[in-house]
Each structure stands twice: as structure tokens, then as C-alpha cells.
Design an enzyme around this catalytic site. Sequence first.
Site: not given
Ligand SMILES: Cc1cc2nc3c(=O)[nH]c(=O)nc-3n(C[C@H](O)[C@H](O)[C@H](O)COP(=O)(O)OP(=O)(O)OC[C@H]3O[C@@H](n4cnc5c(N)ncnc54)[C@H](O)[C@@H]3O)c2cc1C
Lengths: 251, 667
Positions: B68, B310, B356, B427, B451
Site C-alpha cells: 500500500g 467520500s 467524522r 472505515h 494504518e
Molecule cells: C474506501 C476508503 C476510502 C478512503 N479514503 C481516504 C482518503 O480520501 N484519504 C485518506 O487519507 N485516507 C483514506 N482512507 C484510508 C486509507 O486509504 C488507508 O488507511 C490507507 O490507504 C492504508 O494504507 P496502508 O499502506 O497502511 O495499507 P493498505 O493500502 O491497506 O495495504 C496493505 C498491504 O498489506 C498487504 N498485506 C496485508 N496483510 C498481509 C499479510 N498477512 N501478508 C502479506 N501481505 C499482507 C496487502 O497485500 C497490501 O499490499 C480510505 C479508506 C477506505 C476504506
Amino acid sequence: MRLILEVWRQDGPQAQGRFETHEITDATPEMSLLELLDRLNHQLVEQDQDPVAFESDCREGICGTCGIDINGVPHGPEDNVPACGQHVRSFHDGQTVRIAPFRAKSFPVIRDLIVDRTGLDRIIQAGGTVAVDAGTAPDADTIRITHHDAEEALDFAACIGCGACVSACPNGAAYLFTGAKLAHLRLIPAAQQERSKRARSMVAQMEQEFGPCSQIGECALACPAKIPLRAIAAVNRERIRAGFRSRSKEN
Amino acid sequence: MSAAKATEGKGTAVDPLSLDALRVIGQELDGHLPDVHPRDAWTDRKLHYNLVNPANRRRFKIIVVGTGLAGAGAAAALGELGYDVEVFSYHDVPRRAHSVAAQGGINSPRARKVDNDSIDRFVKDTVKGGDYRGREQDAYRLGEEGIRVIDHMQAIGAAFAREYGGQLATRSFGGVQVSRTYYTRGQTGQQLEIAAAHALSRQVAAGTCKLHSRQELLDIIVKDGRAQGIVVRDLVTGKVRAMTAHAVVLCTGGYGNIYYKATLAKNSNASAIWRAYKRGAFFANPCFVQIHPTALPLMSQWQSKKTLMSESLRNDGRIWAPRKKDDDRDPNDIPEEERFYFLEERYPAFGNLVPRDVASRNIRERIDAGYGVGPLKNAVYLDFRTGIERLGAKVIRERYSNLFDMYHELTGEDPFQTPMRIAPSVHFTMGGLWSDYDQMTSIPGLFVGGEAGWGYHGANRLGANSLLSGCVDGWFTLPYSVPNYLAGLLGKEPLAHDDPAVTQTIADVEARVERLLSVNGSHGPDYFHEKLGAIMDRYASVSRDVEGLTKAIGLIRELREEFWRDVKVIGEGDRLNQELETAGRVADYLELAELLCVDALDRDESAGAHFRTDHEIDGEAARDDEHWCFCSAWGVPAESGPDAGKHIRNYEPLTFVAVPLQQRNYK
Ligand SMILES: Cc1cc2nc3c(=O)[nH]c(=O)nc-3n(C[C@H](O)[C@H](O)[C@H](O)COP(=O)(O)OP(=O)(O)OC[C@H]3O[C@@H](n4cnc5c(N)ncnc54)[C@H](O)[C@@H]3O)c2cc1C
Ligand code: FES
């Protein structure tokens, strides 16, 4: 609603595949096609049968993970809508719906409806990237990009990488995908330095794994991100432009 | 320390579900914060970090899990620096990570306009929005590094929206009065995620990062008190194997799907962080779960998830419910004076842009009071009529076209013609693995980003701050802090694959897979997930109370016991088996759910999204700063001794210097 589902089953890349017939008696019009498959799988598990393997993630049309072929059409009957956004309301009571994996030589089946689409990623690895290391970018506010160019870039950057374009094409071409990336990066200032090099290497990688463009435009109809057909022209334009520049020129 | 006060229980309780039987107070934790004003913390810390010589970087292997925004950024940046990076994800390609689905935008206090924004103001908004349960120092880093995040993401391909003059466009998000949210239509996450995934691709092509797709992390290898590797299951072949390294970085996203139907992608899950917890990484504030006010309501039994609409829509959309109960009229037939714009009336200063948690609680209140609309009476309206009148349909279309299309696709209704129907949905999770200021968890060598972690958002995240925290962690924090740790390991090889710690962890994972496959019960894993979701929705959602939480813990325990007695996992382990994947994830949820409820029961105050009905003033969350101004960081219960089986609540006290403690007020 009652629907007859003919679903492709295949144990692995090497295994022989076959269609299997199942009946759903309580489908509802507002269900998405993937929810229909959820329903089927629920039923299969209840009956101690192996559920159908299929992929999805966001279920809101943005991640590009879903991708199945419905009655011979990638993603389903509605144009420009991904499988997760297609609905049972497109079918009539009693209809037979044939569900198969995306068909393309470059997308081998992994299991049932799941195919391997990493070939698209290899096109990106070949050059669909921008050579700027973390921390070295100039101030984005000092670089003006017109509203029009930003919107145009987004029209192409919207590609979700689902591979429907490849599957829709009788030749299994990846022109829409590749062209979308070329057209998008053409409008990003920091990406100009490698414009020619990018076109040469991405097109070469594309031709290595995918077929030639069929020129019929099926791809754009199947595309859930509504990538304009102009993306195809971008492949040729960027390729020709790169051809006119000497090989030593990267931009 | 006032935290200790909570231990003064009588000790006579025998009820197994009483707080004293459920948890014991552990140790005070050190967040390793720089001893300077929070504003200077990051500069000071960077100055003191150890460095690794460029020539030595190849000799360090770093595992990054997740692609991510946080994971792809961390992997690419560490790769660019020259480290040997191994990247894992359960997706087929990096770009699919859930970050791709974010819609509204990314905050950055670049303050180029004259609306009086600044890093200090950003920190104030973030800390206040989080109801003083996050770290001030972390918020400063977020604001400071957030500025170049926009430069970087633009340069590597994110086509941010531009004004007609060519400058970057911004919009406002909830909880703030300035305009600092950068966006690309309603698909900001997609553009950022693709840019980041492509940057990772560049490193894959360059050979600095190796990609391991369709691999699920199922355990962490800990030896000599350090995280030294991971165990993964190949989702196609079912093969379980280990990879060892000098450091492990988890960027595996949030655990909101514990509620069964949330706005998260179907595959998002808690297993990676839960396994880390089981190996000794503390879990911070699990009860801080954000319920987003504007999601599509459930419309039918088979609806597989809730879809976010959104928050950016609240810029131009107005939330209302009919003034009359059970009003079945078409919304367009309800005259202005019979519409209750409850957020605007109750919170005149922020109106529709209240944070929120405040919006969700107010919407839930209207629905529960009988003013809900739609066939199931489980929604309120989000209306664009005024916006369209003021700005014209063209502008509205440009700002939100894909959101309007999505709504249309899902409901068959056109928001240009009739107001959207929206309802609150789980969310985002502010809780996650506890880490110190350097993003290192309580297991040395195990880092966390995005996250999956905690820290920035306190008890409530401001909209558009999560894409920011993912990018800041990935691109501009972990690439500084991980090398600082590595510097001390120069000359050490990664753990040998025949080390007993490695073989034992593999054996543990295999045994668990085997156990799941051999129950041979009568219900698929989804059945248990659905039941768990119902418990969580009912007792651990927008408002919570002692009785409900206690009941929930009992129910979760029963359900967990039933799961291990009666789960049915069809198919074998040595092939692609999605039922098995789901079963493993649900098994972890069933454990985490208990901890979440224990944390909610333990935290005897309201704070942000954690709203306890026994702690409110005028319907607003009433914090208790005297006793609860700390982060709870839970450790695994001891197996024996007087406190066997009790969840251990450690705590990191929080202090506020730049933004003095005060009660939130959005009125
Ligand atoms: C619908 C929606 C809209 C949103 N809109 C916004 C917004 O407008 N602005 C904002 O700031 N935030 C927004 N958010 C929140 C934000 O998108 C997320 O909090 C953020 O993108 C999380 O990013 P991340 O890199 O932490 O994890 P993620 O993008 O969730 O990536 C997780 C990664 O970990 C990998 N993974 C997980 N578990 C394992 C495992 N056990 N083994 C191997 N791989 C694993 C997955 O394959 C993935 O690649 C939104 C969230 C949602 C649900
Ligand atoms: S599941 Fe993400 S696009 Fe369909």
C-alpha cells in the site's frame, strides 16, 4: 430470480478445464455479479462442495482485481463497468449465465476464474515509471500544469489494470493499457526526461508478451475506467516519436 | 502516574467477565521521544540517527510486508538507498493494495494560500481531531514531511488536480477550517497508489527490491529478542516457507473488517499485526475504530460490503433528515422547512464538516430516533442541490464525477436528480501495533507503517490524514529510522534457515493450517465472521457501554469456541484455497475482537470515536485527561501465574505542549 450458472472449473494451469452447471433460485436484481458468485459459493459450501475460486478486493471498481468473462464479454453485459459493478438486473429470470476466466494467451489460468495478469506489470517495469528518488522532487507548486492537462492526464491515469482490454481483443493486445500509461506520463513534467526511452522499452516488452492491435476498439468498450481509444493512438505516436529521435536520446 | 489508579480494584471479583478478571496493568512504556519542543523533535531525531555507509547497504536485507502507500513507499525508498529489499503481499500485483480505493484526498499543510494554514495549525487540527490520544511529536512529523510528499508524489506520476492558473488545487475536509486537501477527482488513493507501486516497480527492475506476490505472512520469526524474519504461505501452491532478514517492516493496513461489512477491501485483514502481537509486539488502542458517516447503507442481505462515499462530498453536499418521523415522501417533495439540516444547526461553526465521529453519532442518533429514510429506514440524505445551484452541474461533475457514477452504478439513482442516501460504516482503525517515535514496535527489528500502526490519529482520524501518514511513513520516516537500527548490526548475517527458531516457526504455522483443515465442522468461516460482525456492530460501534461490552466479550468467547469446534474448511492446504485463507483470518479476528472489547471496557472515558454512554456532556464525548491521557498498549496474557490469561495493559503517557489539553468543541 432463478439463474442457471455455467461456471468454469479448472484445478490448475496445466489441468483440463470444464464448465459446471449450478442453479441459484434466490438471486435478486440488486445483487452484483460477484455477490451472485458469493451466493453460489455459500450454497456450495453448505453442500460440502468446493467453492469457485475467483478474485476481487475493493468491490467498488477501483482496484482492478475482479475480472471474469460473462457470456463471452469481459466483466459482463454493461459496457465500461467492472464485474464488481455489474448487476443481476441485467439478466432475466431463468436465464443461463456463462462465467469464465478472462481469455487471453498471456493470462494463464491459475485456478477456476483466477488468471495470472502479471504480464501487464512487466510492461510497467520495463519503463512505465519515473526516475525520481524520494526527496529529490522540485516544489510541485512551482511547476504549472494546466487544468486541462491535469484532467487529460487523469483520463489516462484512471486505468485500473484489470486486463479486460487484453481479454476483449481478439489478438490479446495490450495497446490500451500501454497507451494509457504513455499518454498519462507524457503529461507529467518530471517524466519527460525518459519519454523516448520509455516508449521504446514499454512497447518492446508489450510486443514480447501480448498480441498486435486488432484496430476494432473492443477494448475501450470493455474498459471499466473508460480509457479513451486515443490511448491506442498514443502507442503509435510515442513509438514513432521515439523512432525519429536518435537511440541515444532518452527524452 | 495516574494510569496506575485503574488497578485499585477490590480484587474480590470472581466474575470472569469483570474488568479485573480480564486485564492486569503492565508497565509504563517509553516512546523514545526527543527531549525538545515537539516542533523540533523530528529534526533533532534525524540529527542523532546512525547512518549506514552506501557501500554497506547491499549487505542489509529488509523485509517489507505490504505494498500500500506505506509499504510501497518504504520498499521503494529503501531500495533507492541501496538496501536489499524483499517485498511481500497477498495481492497479485503491488498496485491492488487497499490504498488504491481511497477517494477524497491527502492533506498537506503547504500553506500556499492566504487562508492562514501552517504546520502548527495542522498539528492542532490533528491532535484536537484525535481528541488528544495521539502523539503530538508524530503529528509534527506528519505535517513537516507532508509538504514534500506532494512534491514527490506529483513527480512520480500522481496527476493532482490543478486550478485554471495551473497551480495545485485544494479542498476542505472535515474537522478543519482551511483548505489543505490535495486530490485527484474522487480517486486520490488510486493515483497515489499507482505512483507508489510504479516507483516500486522501478526498483524491482533495478534489482534492489524483490517482489513476492500472492504470499501471505502468517508469522514473525523472533530470535534473541529481535524480529529476524517471517513465515509466509504461498497462496497458489500452499507451500509454507521462511525468509530471514535484518529487519522486518509491517505495512499491512487496518483491521476494520473485523466488523464483517465495512468500507475496506474484502481481503484487508488483521492477521499480520495479530501474529506480531502474539510474538510480543504490543497492540495500541484497539478500541479506537472510526465509523465513517457517509457510506452507502446496506440494502440487501447479499450486499458484500459497504461502500464509502467520500467525505469530500460534504464540501458541497448537505446532510439532512426529514423533520417528520417515517416520512415516506420522495425527498424532492419535502419542502425546505421540513428538512432538518441537523449538523448545520447543531454545529454552526463547522456545519457539515464536523469530524467524522461527531457526524456519525449524529446520523446514527437521527436514524435510531426514527427519522431514517430509504426502504430499510437506515439512512439520511446527502443533498447536492444547493451546491449545484451555486456552482453549476459542471463543476460538481468535475469534482466528484466518479463518486456520482459509483453511486449511480450501485443504486441505480442519479445524485444530480435525487439526494444520496448515506449511513455510518466502519472505515478505519486508529489502533494498531504500538511503536516508538522511530516506528519500531516493542520487538526490536520489527517496524510498522501506515494504518497498521498507531500514533498520528489518536482516537479519531481526520479525513485525508491517512494517505498522508502512509506516504510519510513510507517515503520519509522509515528510510531514516530503519537504517538507524541496522547500523548496529553491521557484519551480522541474517538468521540461517536451519536455525531452530526458523524451523519451529514454520512448524507452528503448518500445525495451525492443519488444525483449521481438520475441524471438519458444519459451517464455512464466513458464517462465523458474519456472527462476529453482528456482535461488534451491536456492542462496539458508535456508542458503547459497560454492560454491552461485557456481554460482547462473553459472546465472542462462545463464538470462538464454536469456531474451533465447528468450522468447515473445504479443500486441501497444498493448493489455492480461499476458504482456508478466510478461516485463518476469521480465527484471528475472533481473538482480536475480544481484545478490542476489553480495551473499550477498560478505557473508562469517552475519547473521539470511542464514545462511552456513561461519559458524555451534552451528547459530546467527555474525556478524562486526569486518568486516561495515555496510549494503551496491550501485551499477550501470561500462560501461568496469578495473572494467567489476563490481557496486559501497558501504557505510554501522552503529554501535550503545543496544543494544550482542552475539550473539543465544534459548535
Ligand atoms: C474506501 C476508503 C476510502 C478512503 N479514503 C481516504 C482518503 O480520501 N484519504 C485518506 O487519507 N485516507 C483514506 N482512507 C484510508 C486509507 O486509504 C488507508 O488507511 C490507507 O490507504 C492504508 O494504507 P496502508 O499502506 O497502511 O495499507 P493498505 O493500502 O491497506 O495495504 C496493505 C498491504 O498489506 C498487504 N498485506 C496485508 N496483510 C498481509 C499479510 N498477512 N501478508 C502479506 N501481505 C499482507 C496487502 O497485500 C497490501 O499490499 C480510505 C479508506 C477506505 C476504506
Ligand atoms: S473488485 Fe476492485 S475493481 Fe472490482
